[in-house]
Motif scaffolding. Structure first.
Motif, PDB file in Angstrom:
ATOM      1  N   ARG A 216      -5.456   7.048   5.111  1.00 54.55           N
ATOM      2  CA  ARG A 216      -4.666   7.772   4.110  1.00 54.55           C
ATOM      3  C   ARG A 216      -5.081   9.245   4.087  1.00 54.55           C
ATOM      4  O   ARG A 216      -6.253   9.570   4.254  1.00 54.55           O
ATOM      5  CB  ARG A 216      -4.886   7.185   2.722  1.00 54.55           C
ATOM      6  N   LEU A 217      -4.113  10.088   3.821  1.00 59.56           N
ATOM      7  CA  LEU A 217      -4.366  11.497   3.536  1.00 59.56           C
ATOM      8  C   LEU A 217      -4.430  11.610   2.017  1.00 59.56           C
ATOM      9  O   LEU A 217      -3.554  11.105   1.323  1.00 59.56           O
ATOM     10  CB  LEU A 217      -3.225  12.369   4.080  1.00 59.56           C
ATOM     11  N   ARG A 218      -5.471  12.233   1.500  1.00 59.80           N
ATOM     12  CA  ARG A 218      -5.650  12.318   0.053  1.00 59.80           C
ATOM     13  C   ARG A 218      -5.818  13.762  -0.390  1.00 59.80           C
ATOM     14  O   ARG A 218      -6.371  14.590   0.336  1.00 59.80           O
ATOM     15  CB  ARG A 218      -6.875  11.516  -0.367  1.00 59.80           C
ATOM     16  N   VAL A 219      -5.340  14.044  -1.602  1.00 64.35           N
ATOM     17  CA  VAL A 219      -5.555  15.344  -2.235  1.00 64.35           C
ATOM     18  C   VAL A 219      -6.193  15.077  -3.591  1.00 64.35           C
ATOM     19  O   VAL A 219      -5.681  14.295  -4.390  1.00 64.35           O
ATOM     20  CB  VAL A 219      -4.243  16.133  -2.409  1.00 64.35           C
ATOM     21  N   VAL A 220      -7.337  15.718  -3.809  1.00 62.39           N
ATOM     22  CA  VAL A 220      -8.100  15.543  -5.046  1.00 62.39           C
ATOM     23  C   VAL A 220      -8.106  16.873  -5.798  1.00 62.39           C
ATOM     24  O   VAL A 220      -8.291  17.926  -5.196  1.00 62.39           O
ATOM     25  CB  VAL A 220      -9.555  15.105  -4.722  1.00 62.39           C
ATOM     26  N   ARG A 221      -7.899  16.786  -7.117  1.00 58.64           N
ATOM     27  CA  ARG A 221      -7.989  17.963  -7.979  1.00 58.64           C
ATOM     28  C   ARG A 221      -9.314  17.926  -8.714  1.00 58.64           C
ATOM     29  O   ARG A 221      -9.698  16.905  -9.267  1.00 58.64           O
ATOM     30  CB  ARG A 221      -6.855  18.004  -9.003  1.00 58.64           C
TER      31      ARG A 221
ATOM     32  N   CYS B 242       0.837  -1.205   0.000  1.00 59.19           N
ATOM     33  CA  CYS B 242       0.000   0.000   0.000  1.00 59.19           C
ATOM     34  C   CYS B 242       0.870   1.253   0.000  1.00 59.19           C
ATOM     35  O   CYS B 242       0.598   2.206  -0.720  1.00 59.19           O
ATOM     36  CB  CYS B 242      -0.922   0.022   1.224  1.00 59.19           C
ATOM     37  N   ALA B 243       1.934   1.245   0.794  1.00 54.71           N
ATOM     38  CA  ALA B 243       2.820   2.404   0.844  1.00 54.71           C
ATOM     39  C   ALA B 243       3.508   2.617  -0.503  1.00 54.71           C
ATOM     40  O   ALA B 243       3.648   3.738  -0.976  1.00 54.71           O
ATOM     41  CB  ALA B 243       3.858   2.226   1.948  1.00 54.71           C
TER      42      ALA B 243
ATOM     43  N   GLU C  21      -1.113   9.711   0.738  1.00 56.08           N
ATOM     44  CA  GLU C  21      -0.044   9.334   1.655  1.00 56.08           C
ATOM     45  C   GLU C  21      -0.625   8.597   2.849  1.00 56.08           C
ATOM     46  O   GLU C  21      -1.652   8.987   3.400  1.00 56.08           O
ATOM     47  CB  GLU C  21       0.703  10.589   2.121  1.00 56.08           C
ATOM     48  N   ARG C  22       0.038   7.542   3.254  1.00 53.65           N
ATOM     49  CA  ARG C  22      -0.384   6.725   4.395  1.00 53.65           C
ATOM     50  C   ARG C  22      -0.196   7.520   5.689  1.00 53.65           C
ATOM     51  O   ARG C  22       0.839   8.132   5.893  1.00 53.65           O
ATOM     52  CB  ARG C  22       0.458   5.447   4.392  1.00 53.65           C
ATOM     53  N   THR C  23      -1.224   7.498   6.565  1.00 49.89           N
ATOM     54  CA  THR C  23      -1.116   8.164   7.861  1.00 49.89           C
ATOM     55  C   THR C  23      -1.326   7.191   9.020  1.00 49.89           C
ATOM     56  O   THR C  23      -1.408   7.616  10.156  1.00 49.89           O
ATOM     57  CB  THR C  23      -2.111   9.342   7.972  1.00 49.89           C
TER      58      THR C  23
END
Length: 163
Positions: free
Chosen positions: A117-122, A17-18, A109-111
């Protein structure tokens, strides 16, 4: 033996996963501040990391988030808090070489060891000619509604090809 095998399997899954999340984008750590002193292990802190959008040249996102310290945090076993903040800015000429999706996850990114997970969506706001970035945290079972959003205006001369 059974306990060792399941632990080994969990570590293997975490590694896969990482690796999958790491292939998307590698953050550059800009800095950090300590928030809680820990006698054993690293302190709790807030870190600021920079992510360059891999499909939109000239846009960088800065994400600040909590990192859990102590013994568990030092070993990578702690679960970080769900709060994060994001600010994306134009750092150079914006160029989009290939069509981008209307909504797409650009960073992850795995937290925690396995589940969070930390996610960023565009997202593309075509009517305002802007790119909107949102950060949030999720879990396999239950995510968090806490989020942060920012927008980057795209110069009118730049086409935003959406697929």
């Amino acid at each position: 033996m059974m306990r060792f095998t399941s632990c080994l399997r969990a570590m293997l899954v975490a590694g896969v996963c990482a690796a999958a999340g790491h292939a998307m984008a590698s953050p550059e750590t800009i800095g950090s501040v300590d928030t809680v002193f820990k006698l054993v292990g690293p302190d709790h802190k807030i870190v600021v990391e920079a992510y360059d959008d891999p499909q939109v040249k000239g846009v960088t996102c800065y994400v600040s988030r909590a990192k859990t310290g102590g013994i568990k945090g030092g070993l990578g076993l702690a679960e970080d808090r769900s709060e994060a903040s994001i600010a994306c800015v134009q750092v150079g000429p914006i160029t989009i070489e290939k069509p981008i999706k209307q909504q797409d996850e650009v960073f992850s990114e795995r937290t925690s060891l396995l589940f969070k997970r930390l996610r960023v969506v565009r997202m593309v706001d075509t009517s305002r000619h802007a790119l909107v970035y949102m950060t949030y945290s999720d879990r396999v079972i239950e995510g968090s509604p806490q989020n942060s959003v920012t927008a980057v205006p795209v110069p009118a001369a730049v086409q935003i090809p959406v697929r």
